[in-house]
Scaffold this active site. Structure first.
Site, PDB file in Angstrom:
ATOM      1  N   GLU A 197       0.737  -1.198   0.069  1.00  0.00           N
ATOM      2  CA  GLU A 197      -0.261   0.366   0.123  1.00  0.00           C
ATOM      3  C   GLU A 197       1.042   1.157   0.304  1.00  0.00           C
ATOM      4  O   GLU A 197       2.071   1.634  -0.147  1.00  0.00           O
ATOM      5  CB  GLU A 197      -0.572  -0.039   1.509  1.00  0.00           C
ATOM      6  CG  GLU A 197      -0.342   0.001   2.374  1.00  0.00           C
ATOM      7  CD  GLU A 197      -0.996   0.654   3.427  1.00  0.00           C
ATOM      8  OE1 GLU A 197      -1.423   1.900   3.363  1.00  0.00           O
ATOM      9  OE2 GLU A 197      -1.012   0.035   4.710  1.00  0.00           O
ATOM     10  N   LYS A 250      -3.497  -1.721  15.782  1.00  0.00           N
ATOM     11  CA  LYS A 250      -3.184  -0.566  16.804  1.00  0.00           C
ATOM     12  C   LYS A 250      -4.250  -0.866  17.464  1.00  0.00           C
ATOM     13  O   LYS A 250      -5.206  -0.334  17.252  1.00  0.00           O
ATOM     14  CB  LYS A 250      -3.063   0.575  16.729  1.00  0.00           C
ATOM     15  CG  LYS A 250      -1.643   1.052  15.102  1.00  0.00           C
ATOM     16  CD  LYS A 250      -1.117   1.894  15.384  1.00  0.00           C
ATOM     17  CE  LYS A 250       0.163   2.268  14.674  1.00  0.00           C
ATOM     18  NZ  LYS A 250       0.062   1.521  12.979  1.00  0.00           N
TER      19      LYS A 250
END
Ligand code: PSU
Ligand code: MN
Length: 313
Positions: A23, A157
């Site tokens: 990405e 996260k």
């Protein structure tokens, strides 16, 4: 279609060789310069060294690029006004001829157009803490529900609500696999406190599940959760406090929408004195190694093609 596949990548796809998508939001919005460019290039090298072909995905001047040159990576990292591009942003970015850095969702869409099945990143977006009020749920999750690309990541996260993220993935029928772990990792740490539905022990086992998913015609993506190497993991106490502080600050400043994740990432870097960035770089490199192995194993299997590959523009 405004799709440019780099010749090296097109050739590998035509021959059924292993290709790994990467990405670009991580370059433009996820890491500071120059570590972003160094990491993007190092990760491509790791994939090449393992015997697969890397394809970093972005939108340059309105064209979807599958495979960037080092100059193009540098250009994307330095350009002003690069749009963080998820599913909803794509048609605007291509129509207006702008530059776009693709998120996990945006990258999955373009990888799928090109016929790439394995994609390596750092962490996926998810359900944000407080989403009961804000409805802030990353479009990465709905993309995983609909687009058949496997995403190798170090979990999500803990700026996110990981429990709710896993619930959402379950509801949407996204296959979640732990790579050599039975715990869902939390990016900087190896254990989010939540289990993975299935722990697999080799790239071959993962590839077999991906191949079977394609044979069954289920559609939709797979999350391959690969924990950060032990020696780079941050102490839970340190990163937990930094995340709490960064989230409080984002709320106090009224930061919302697509700005939330980049803001938290850059504040975490500042609060931890660069330690979160070091961990981030290490885990992406580790994911690249594992992703390349999985792509190589998958290339050895007969897998039905879910999309017509538009290799010509
Ligand atoms: N998580 C990270 N690093 C990142 C991102 C997420 O640890 O760079 C980026 C990815 O591109 C991901 C996007 O797809 O943020 C999610 O943004 P949002 O939460 O706005 O959907
Ligand atoms: Mn969001």
């Amino acid at each position: 279609m405004k799709l440019d596949i780099k010749p090296e990548v097109a050739e590998a796809l035509k021959q059924g060789k292993a290709v790994v998508a990467l990405e670009s939001t991580i370059i433009s919005h996820g890491m500071p310069y120059p570590q972003n460019v160094e990491t993007a290039i190092a990760v491509e090298e790791i994939i090449r060294h393992a015997g697969a072909v890397p394809a970093t995905i972005a939108i340059l001047n309105g064209r979807c690029k599958v495979g960037l040159t080092h100059e193009e990576i540098e250009q994307l990292a330095r350009a002003e006004g690069v749009i963080k591009t998820s599913r909803r942003d794509l048609p605007y970015v291509t129509a207006s001829g702008r530059n776009g850095a693709t998120t996990v969702a945006g990258t999955m869409i373009i990888a799928n157009m090109a016929g790439i099945r394995v994609f390596v990143t750092g962490g996926i977006g998810g359900v944000h803490r407080g989403a009961e009020q804000t409805m802030d749920i990353s479009a990465d999750l709905s993309e995983l529900a609909r687009t058949e690309v496997a995403v190798v990541c170090a979990g999500a996260k803990s700026i996110l609500d990981i429990g709710l993220t896993l619930e959402y993935l379950e509801t949407q029928g996204v296959t979640v696999l732990g790579y050599k772990t039975d715990r869902f990792p939390a990016f900087y740490t190896r254990d989010s406190g939540f289990p993975v539905p299935y722990a697999l022990h080799s790239a071959a086992e993962v590839a077999e599940v991906l191949a079977e998913k394609a044979r069954l015609g289920l559609g939709g993506g797979t999350v391959i959760a690969n924990p950060i190497p032990e020696e780079y993991a941050l102490p839970e106490s340190e990163i937990g406090a930094a995340i709490e502080a960064a989230i409080r600050e984002a709320n106090a400043r009224g930061i919302t929408g697509k700005e939330v994740t980049p803001f938290l990432l850059s504040r975490l870097g500042e609060i931890t004195g660069g330690r979160s960035l070091e961990a981030n770089i290490a885990l992406v490199k580790h994911n690249a190694r594992v992703g390349a192995e999985i792509a190589l194993e998958l290339a050895n299997r007969i897998v039905p093609n879910p999309v017509e590959r538009p290799l010509s523009q």
